[in-house]
Design a protein around this motif. Structure first.
Motif, PDB file in Angstrom:
ATOM      1  N   TYR A  99     -41.231 -14.202  11.699  1.00  0.00           N
ATOM      2  CA  TYR A  99     -42.174 -15.112  11.136  1.00  0.00           C
ATOM      3  C   TYR A  99     -42.010 -16.326  10.167  1.00  0.00           C
ATOM      4  O   TYR A  99     -41.717 -17.339   9.771  1.00  0.00           O
ATOM      5  N   GLN A 100     -40.547 -15.510   9.787  1.00  0.00           N
ATOM      6  CA  GLN A 100     -39.796 -16.698   8.722  1.00  0.00           C
ATOM      7  C   GLN A 100     -40.772 -17.329   7.641  1.00  0.00           C
ATOM      8  O   GLN A 100     -40.436 -18.526   7.474  1.00  0.00           O
ATOM      9  N   ASN A 101     -42.204 -16.745   7.158  1.00  0.00           N
ATOM     10  CA  ASN A 101     -43.267 -17.504   6.546  1.00  0.00           C
ATOM     11  C   ASN A 101     -42.917 -16.774   5.346  1.00  0.00           C
ATOM     12  O   ASN A 101     -43.757 -16.733   5.035  1.00  0.00           O
ATOM     13  N   GLY A 102     -41.748 -16.858   4.723  1.00  0.00           N
ATOM     14  CA  GLY A 102     -42.177 -15.785   3.220  1.00  0.00           C
ATOM     15  C   GLY A 102     -41.953 -14.629   3.452  1.00  0.00           C
ATOM     16  O   GLY A 102     -41.596 -13.785   4.353  1.00  0.00           O
ATOM     17  N   LEU A 103     -40.979 -14.079   1.770  1.00  0.00           N
ATOM     18  CA  LEU A 103     -39.972 -12.023   2.226  1.00  0.00           C
ATOM     19  C   LEU A 103     -41.049 -11.592   1.618  1.00  0.00           C
ATOM     20  O   LEU A 103     -42.117 -11.444   0.049  1.00  0.00           O
ATOM     21  N   HIS A 104     -41.679 -10.794   2.690  1.00  0.00           N
ATOM     22  CA  HIS A 104     -42.449  -9.022   2.533  1.00  0.00           C
ATOM     23  C   HIS A 104     -41.529  -8.174   1.262  1.00  0.00           C
ATOM     24  O   HIS A 104     -40.606  -8.591   1.265  1.00  0.00           O
ATOM     25  N   ILE A 105     -42.256  -8.629   0.329  1.00  0.00           N
ATOM     26  CA  ILE A 105     -41.794  -7.201  -0.809  1.00  0.00           C
ATOM     27  C   ILE A 105     -41.832  -6.714  -1.138  1.00  0.00           C
ATOM     28  O   ILE A 105     -43.511  -5.826  -0.195  1.00  0.00           O
ATOM     29  N   SER A 106     -41.427  -5.375  -0.943  1.00  0.00           N
ATOM     30  CA  SER A 106     -42.026  -3.992  -0.598  1.00  0.00           C
ATOM     31  C   SER A 106     -42.739  -3.447  -1.826  1.00  0.00           C
ATOM     32  O   SER A 106     -42.316  -3.226  -3.125  1.00  0.00           O
ATOM     33  N   GLU A 107     -44.344  -4.172  -2.346  1.00  0.00           N
ATOM     34  CA  GLU A 107     -44.712  -3.774  -2.391  1.00  0.00           C
ATOM     35  C   GLU A 107     -45.260  -1.757  -3.121  1.00  0.00           C
ATOM     36  O   GLU A 107     -45.868  -1.685  -3.841  1.00  0.00           O
ATOM     37  N   ASP A 108     -44.304  -0.809  -1.901  1.00  0.00           N
ATOM     38  CA  ASP A 108     -44.934   0.405  -2.396  1.00  0.00           C
ATOM     39  C   ASP A 108     -43.825   0.805  -3.538  1.00  0.00           C
ATOM     40  O   ASP A 108     -43.541   1.537  -3.941  1.00  0.00           O
ATOM     41  N   PHE A 109     -42.965  -0.032  -3.596  1.00  0.00           N
ATOM     42  CA  PHE A 109     -42.056  -0.216  -4.686  1.00  0.00           C
ATOM     43  C   PHE A 109     -41.325  -0.397  -5.780  1.00  0.00           C
ATOM     44  O   PHE A 109     -40.947  -0.241  -6.706  1.00  0.00           O
ATOM     45  N   PHE A 110     -41.735  -1.965  -5.845  1.00  0.00           N
ATOM     46  CA  PHE A 110     -41.926  -2.380  -7.160  1.00  0.00           C
ATOM     47  C   PHE A 110     -42.982  -3.700  -6.479  1.00  0.00           C
ATOM     48  O   PHE A 110     -44.219  -4.036  -6.194  1.00  0.00           O
ATOM     49  N   ILE A 111     -43.640  -3.646  -8.030  1.00  0.00           N
ATOM     50  CA  ILE A 111     -44.930  -4.699  -8.779  1.00  0.00           C
ATOM     51  C   ILE A 111     -44.255  -5.688  -9.351  1.00  0.00           C
ATOM     52  O   ILE A 111     -43.578  -6.547 -10.293  1.00  0.00           O
ATOM     53  N   PRO A 112     -44.861  -7.161  -8.687  1.00  0.00           N
ATOM     54  CA  PRO A 112     -43.946  -8.741  -8.917  1.00  0.00           C
ATOM     55  C   PRO A 112     -45.251  -9.559  -9.497  1.00  0.00           C
ATOM     56  O   PRO A 112     -46.710  -9.024  -9.287  1.00  0.00           O
ATOM     57  N   GLU A 113     -44.729 -10.135 -10.399  1.00  0.00           N
ATOM     58  CA  GLU A 113     -45.082 -11.061 -10.973  1.00  0.00           C
ATOM     59  C   GLU A 113     -44.467 -12.084 -11.115  1.00  0.00           C
ATOM     60  O   GLU A 113     -43.481 -12.320 -11.055  1.00  0.00           O
ATOM     61  N   ILE A 114     -45.771 -13.668 -11.336  1.00  0.00           N
ATOM     62  CA  ILE A 114     -45.253 -14.930 -11.412  1.00  0.00           C
ATOM     63  C   ILE A 114     -45.945 -15.340 -13.049  1.00  0.00           C
ATOM     64  O   ILE A 114     -46.822 -15.415 -12.987  1.00  0.00           O
ATOM     65  N   ILE A 115     -44.743 -15.489 -14.043  1.00  0.00           N
ATOM     66  CA  ILE A 115     -44.756 -15.900 -15.147  1.00  0.00           C
ATOM     67  C   ILE A 115     -44.316 -17.823 -15.680  1.00  0.00           C
ATOM     68  O   ILE A 115     -43.548 -17.570 -14.703  1.00  0.00           O
ATOM     69  N   ASP A 116     -44.570 -18.167 -16.644  1.00  0.00           N
ATOM     70  CA  ASP A 116     -44.609 -19.117 -16.927  1.00  0.00           C
ATOM     71  C   ASP A 116     -43.112 -18.624 -17.513  1.00  0.00           C
ATOM     72  O   ASP A 116     -43.096 -17.916 -18.709  1.00  0.00           O
ATOM     73  N   PRO A 117     -41.815 -19.267 -17.059  1.00  0.00           N
ATOM     74  CA  PRO A 117     -40.696 -19.037 -17.494  1.00  0.00           C
ATOM     75  C   PRO A 117     -40.618 -19.550 -19.710  1.00  0.00           C
ATOM     76  O   PRO A 117     -39.659 -19.009 -19.803  1.00  0.00           O
ATOM     77  N   VAL A 118     -41.449 -20.381 -19.627  1.00  0.00           N
ATOM     78  CA  VAL A 118     -40.858 -21.162 -21.307  1.00  0.00           C
ATOM     79  C   VAL A 118     -42.324 -19.931 -21.940  1.00  0.00           C
ATOM     80  O   VAL A 118     -41.940 -19.630 -23.106  1.00  0.00           O
ATOM     81  N   THR A 119     -43.496 -19.965 -21.366  1.00  0.00           N
ATOM     82  CA  THR A 119     -44.592 -19.082 -22.003  1.00  0.00           C
ATOM     83  C   THR A 119     -44.716 -17.423 -22.031  1.00  0.00           C
ATOM     84  O   THR A 119     -45.238 -17.149 -22.960  1.00  0.00           O
ATOM     85  N   GLY A 120     -44.619 -17.120 -21.064  1.00  0.00           N
ATOM     86  CA  GLY A 120     -44.651 -16.778 -20.205  1.00  0.00           C
ATOM     87  C   GLY A 120     -45.279 -15.770 -19.629  1.00  0.00           C
ATOM     88  O   GLY A 120     -45.713 -14.681 -19.325  1.00  0.00           O
ATOM     89  N   GLU A 121     -46.721 -16.819 -19.536  1.00  0.00           N
ATOM     90  CA  GLU A 121     -48.067 -17.203 -19.119  1.00  0.00           C
ATOM     91  C   GLU A 121     -47.603 -16.013 -18.076  1.00  0.00           C
ATOM     92  O   GLU A 121     -47.163 -16.678 -16.722  1.00  0.00           O
TER      93      GLU A 121
END
Length: 279
Positions: A99-121
């Motif tokens: 479907y080319q609608n985003g990359l499925h991240i292998s959550e059985d191997f990795f825990i992803p999160e998104i942070i503010d690169p300046v504050t770390g929040e």
């Protein structure tokens, strides 16, 4: 059950010969090298039907939607984005489905999160920020909340393909390859989007950053086709002005656009060297 043919980079004509002889169906490389392969196939005078490619997985450098379409059109394949980094694991952290609608991240191997690169929040789903990865089963070199420097977003909604893993948005760039030109944050991928949208140039470009009298300057060198390069000067000047105008509209900075003849910009067999910073 798939047979893998590891040929590394370089010797492009030999690689094309192997694709033809062995009837290769999947190509894995950087997007810029995929375009170089397409160019070489054309230069060799091969009929595209002689190459049996059906799809490709491309990563290791930014690739805009327009560049993806260019690859798909020139090679006659479906181009999938793949993501990985050697500190965590090679290509395989995340990959697109059909479907080319985003990359499925292998959550059985990795825990992803998104942070503010300046504050770390930590940022909520959908917001763009820096991707942070924690490995679950990595033993020799586990990483905990590893800052990748890659700018993206996370989408936790189920994909139409049926998979429920979180999806990474397209990588927008990196916090450490972002250029600051006269106070404006510029990602090379933004420049690429403008160039590809214009549609009258080749997908090969280079950004030359310099400083004169304490002022930053940005020159964009972009190839045009042989037919266009041989055209009248007025038409070339119109294209040059159009690119400069569109970049100003997108980024709010004035740039010097220089149209160069075909094959002037060095081709890469790995990651394309897009930026030369002389400051």
């Amino acid at each position: 059950g798939a047979m893998v043919i590891p040929v590394s980079g370089g010797n492009t004509k030999r690689q094309i010969m192997l694709m033809k002889d062995l009837k290769t169906t999947i190509l894995a490389c950087t997007p810029s090298y995929a375009l170089h392969i397409a160019e070489t196939i054309e230069e060799m005078g091969l009929d595209r039907n002689e190459i049996k490619l059906k799809a490709g997985i491309f990563g290791a450098e930014p690739c805009t939607e327009n560049m993806r379409k260019e690859i798909e059109q020139k090679l006659g394949i479906k181009a999938h984005d793949i993501y990985g980094l050697s500190e965590v694991i090679g290509p395989g952290v995340a990959c697109e489905c059909s479907y080319q609608n985003g990359l499925h991240i292998s959550e059985d191997f990795f825990i992803p999160e998104i942070i503010d690169p300046v504050t770390g929040e930590t940022l909520p789903p959908g917001q763009k920020g820096e991707l942070v990865i924690t490995t679950i089963d990595k033993e020799a070199l586990p990483v905990i909340r590893y800052r990748t420097r890659d700018i993206t977003s996370l989408n936790y909604e189920p994909c139409p393909c049926g998979r429920t893993f979180a999806r990474l948005g397209k990588i927008m760039g990196r916090t450490d390859d972002m250029l600051i030109i006269r106070g404006v944050n510029v990602f090379p991928s933004q420049i690429e989007s403008v160039l590809m949208a214009v549609g009258e140039t080749e997908p090969h470009y280079q950004l030359i950053v310099d400083r004169t009298d304490n002022l930053d300057s940005l020159e964009i060198r972009v190839e045009v086709s042989e037919k266009l390069f041989a055209d009248e000067v007025r038409k070339l000047e119109d294209i040059r002005k159009k690119i400069a105008s569109n970049i100003y509209t997108t980024l709010g900075i004035n740039v010097n656009v220089r149209l160069v003849e075909p094959h002037t910009i060095e081709r890469s067999e790995g990651k394309a060297k897009r930026v030369i910073d002389k400051r």
